[in-house]
Design an enzyme around this catalytic site. Structure first.
Site, PDB file in Angstrom:
ATOM      1  N   HIS A   9      -1.402  -3.794   3.866  1.00 36.55           N
ATOM      2  CA  HIS A   9      -0.973  -2.572   2.969  1.00 36.55           C
ATOM      3  C   HIS A   9      -1.976  -2.305   2.074  1.00 36.55           C
ATOM      4  CE1 HIS A   9       1.934  -1.625  -0.221  1.00 36.55           C
ATOM      5  NE2 HIS A   9       2.135  -0.545   0.594  1.00 36.55           N
ATOM      6  N   GLU A  57      -2.869  -5.766   0.687  1.00 33.60           N
ATOM      7  CA  GLU A  57      -1.922  -6.916   1.056  1.00 33.60           C
ATOM      8  C   GLU A  57      -2.303  -7.048   2.489  1.00 33.60           C
ATOM      9  OE1 GLU A  57       1.587  -6.868  -1.946  1.00 33.60           O
ATOM     10  OE2 GLU A  57       1.288  -5.128  -0.710  1.00 33.60           O
ATOM     11  N   SER A  99       4.793  -0.345   4.185  1.00 33.29           N
ATOM     12  CA  SER A  99       4.952  -0.930   2.822  1.00 33.29           C
ATOM     13  C   SER A  99       6.440  -1.511   2.879  1.00 33.29           C
ATOM     14  CB  SER A  99       4.870   0.202   1.763  1.00 33.29           C
ATOM     15  OG  SER A  99       5.671   1.342   1.911  1.00 33.29           O
ATOM     16  N   ASN A 126       5.390  -4.335  -4.332  1.00 28.78           N
ATOM     17  CA  ASN A 126       6.846  -3.796  -4.411  1.00 28.78           C
ATOM     18  C   ASN A 126       7.733  -4.840  -4.647  1.00 28.78           C
ATOM     19  OD1 ASN A 126       6.218  -1.004  -4.320  1.00 28.78           O
ATOM     20  ND2 ASN A 126       5.886  -1.164  -2.005  1.00 28.78           N
TER      21      ASN A 126
END
Lengths: 292, 287
Positions: free
Chosen positions: A142, A154, A121, A192
């Site tokens: 991800h 992702e 991540s 993120n």
């Protein structure tokens, strides 16, 4: 008509590894879950079974489906069991060297056409791929936590990821009943990349007295219609985890928006890590919200 | 004792209409002040249309609609505000326009009346400073669409006295909304958090992070946001966002509020989002 079925290897039986394993076996893929720690491997296997049993008990799945899913699972302590895998998903701890070594090793063990997926991540997919003898086969996938419940994956193209690896990966993710989005290999990818600065901004607003924990949570829930307020979310994620992710992104980007604000440092130092310890931005003692 | 019964709303654009509707639905008599008869009539028509639609969808009875419309009193005469307990200013986000109307209102309302502004971009303290009773002035920031959005930011200017904040919080709760008290800093809470996030997304999109559709999908599915950021920008209007973030930037000189170059380019090109049919997600080539 049934979907094409793959043989999948999952490396690492922690929270993410066992969650991703659940996704695989549920989608009908024979799955080898591999962990060097025997105890962790057994726990991971239990977690997969427990999730499937729970799905049956809440009516999301028939017991026959759950049994078939469980039959797809192989717990393994041996690399040889990975040799037939079409896809290997790496879900070990966030350590670049360890991930590089793993893929270098897997290049020797697996078939030449095996897809190498990393669930990192915060690390660069390109840097992880650089450790493999054939970096064009490495791509980031991800998953969000908890993997069996969250729809999103992702897909991260590294600098050297080949078109073939990418397009076969998109097809594979579709077989999992997940929605994939494609992102460049930049720190934080999409989710993120935007969540961490947003949360840090909330924390800095609290530090500077713009609002209280309660008023900022209310404002975000009702003014932005987020499903939960930022401080409620941070308490669930864990302040230590938030600090580690923030710091990792900050070190790669050198952008102060990603730097953990001083309040986070103080809370981590004081052991106020959130729900898991009963104290974070909120106190969970009286509410009796402490669980395992 | 700050009992708020009679409400006045200044301006019946989108926000003014929505706020008037919220107040009238909660049982308040609402005087709506506009600059001319045409605009006042148009505002009333919009409100009636919205109530008729609610009746059609079965969400409101005919009696409720009539009752609510009877509580609305459109006017072009500021003298009709003399009995108001609470004034909510919702005219265009322009300091001079707001000053002029607020001065006119100050001349007719009682010194005990609470006068508020729905501004999202201007300093409430600065507006309070032009009032004869600045301690009776505060911000009351509703969100668009006011009928659907639960939150109201109650903004404390430097001059605002405690009893006004208390009265406004209880008023907000009585009209069925959630009140949060905030200081008069640029963007209050919501826009202080929202504007930098939207700017960040625009800049990352411009740098080729991912497609507009994939950015929205990632944040909708990954974080449970109802609307992804680029769809949200199309909905808000790129010009509206640009104006808000430029104001916040001017007030703070904080880089996070600086309008990203792509935003400014799109506004220059008239690509304002849903209202012009072209934005980040509403044009095929962009999505």
């Amino acid at each position: 008509m049934s979907e094409p079925s793959f043989t999948v290897g999952i490396i690492g039986a922690g929270t993410m590894g066992s969650g991703i394993t659940t996704v695989m076996v549920r989608s009908g893929h024979r799955t080898v879950l591999r962990d060097t720690n025997a105890e962790c491997l057994v726990t991971g296997g239990h977690n997969v079974a427990r999730f499937l049993d729970k799905s049956v008990s809440i009516g999301k799945m028939s017991s026959a489906e759950a049994r078939r899913a469980k039959d797809n699972l192989v717990l393994s302590a041996q690399d040889a069991d990975l040799s037939e895998c079409d896809v290997v998903v790496e879900a070990i701890h966030e350590d670049l060297k360890a991930k590089q070594e793993l893929f270098r090793h897997l290049s020797d063990v697996c078939k030449p056409e095996t897809l190498f997926h990393t669930n990192t991540s915060t690390l660069s997919v390109t840097a992880i791929a650089a450790g493999a003898s054939n970096p064009e086969r490495v791509v980031g996938t991800h998953y969000c936590n908890p993997a069996p419940l969250m729809k999103l994956v992702e897909v991260v193209r590294g600098q050297l990821t080949s078109d073939d690896t990418y397009s076969r990966t998109i097809g594979f993710i579709a077989s999992l009943d997940k929605k994939s989005v494609t992102t460049k290999d930049v720190p934080g990818f999409i989710v993120n990349r935007f969540l961490i600065p947003f949360e840090n901004n909330c924390i800095r607003s609290l530090e500077s007295g713009v609002g209280t924990v309660e008023s900022i949570d209310l404002a975000v829930r009702h003014g932005l219609r987020h499903p939960m307020g930022p401080f409620t979310l941070l308490d669930i994620v864990g302040l230590d985890v938030h600090r580690a992710v923030s710091l990792s992104l900050y070190e790669q980007l050198r952008d102060p928006r990603f730097a953990p604000p001083p309040l986070v440092e103080r809370m981590v130092a004081a052991g106020q890590l959130g729900r898991k310890v009963g104290q974070g931005f909120y106190n969970y003692d009286q509410a009796g919200l402490i669980g395992t | 004792m700050d009992a708020i019964n009679r409400v006045a709303v200044l301006g019946c654009g989108t926000m003014g209409c929505g706020i008037a509707q919220v107040c009238a639905l909660a049982g308040h008599d609402v005087v709506i002040l506009e600059v001319n008869k045409e605009r006042a009539a148009a505002g009333f028509e919009q409100l009636a249309g919205s109530m008729n639609a609610a009746v059609d969808r079965g969400r409101c009875s005919i009696a409720m609609r009539d009752d609510m419309l009877n509580r609305l009193h459109p006017t072009i005469s500021v003298d009709d505000l003399s009995e108001s307990d609470l004034v909510i200013e919702a005219v265009v986000e322009n300091l001079e326009v707001k000053k002029e109307i607020l001065r006119a209102v100050a001349n007719v309302v009682s010194p005990e009346a609470i006068v508020t502004t729905n501004t999202s971009a201007l300093s409430v303290t600065r507006l309070a400073a032009i009032m004869p009773n600045p301690q009776r002035f505060a911000g009351l920031h509703f969100f668009n669409p006011a009928t659907a959005m639960k939150l109201v930011e109650v903004v404390r200017a430097l001059q605002t006295e405690e009893s006004v904040i208390t009265a406004l919080i209880s008023f907000v709760q009585r009209v069925g909304k959630v009140a949060v008290e905030v200081g008069d800093s640029p963007g209050f809470i919501v826009n202080r958090l929202l504007l930098p996030y939207l700017n960040d997304v625009i800049q990352a999109f411009d740098e080729g992070l991912a497609s507009a559709a994939d950015i929205d999908t990632a944040l909708e599915l990954g974080l449970g946001y109802r609307v992804g950021p680029l769809s949200l920008l199309d909905l808000i209007g790129l010009d509206v966002h640009e104006h808000a973030t430029r104001n916040a930037y001017d007030a703070t000189l904080d880089q996070a509020f600086a309008p990203p170059p792509l935003l400014t380019r799109m506004v220059s090109a008239g690509r304002l989002g849903n209202k012009t049919g072209v934005g980040f997600r509403t044009q095929k080539e962009e999505a």
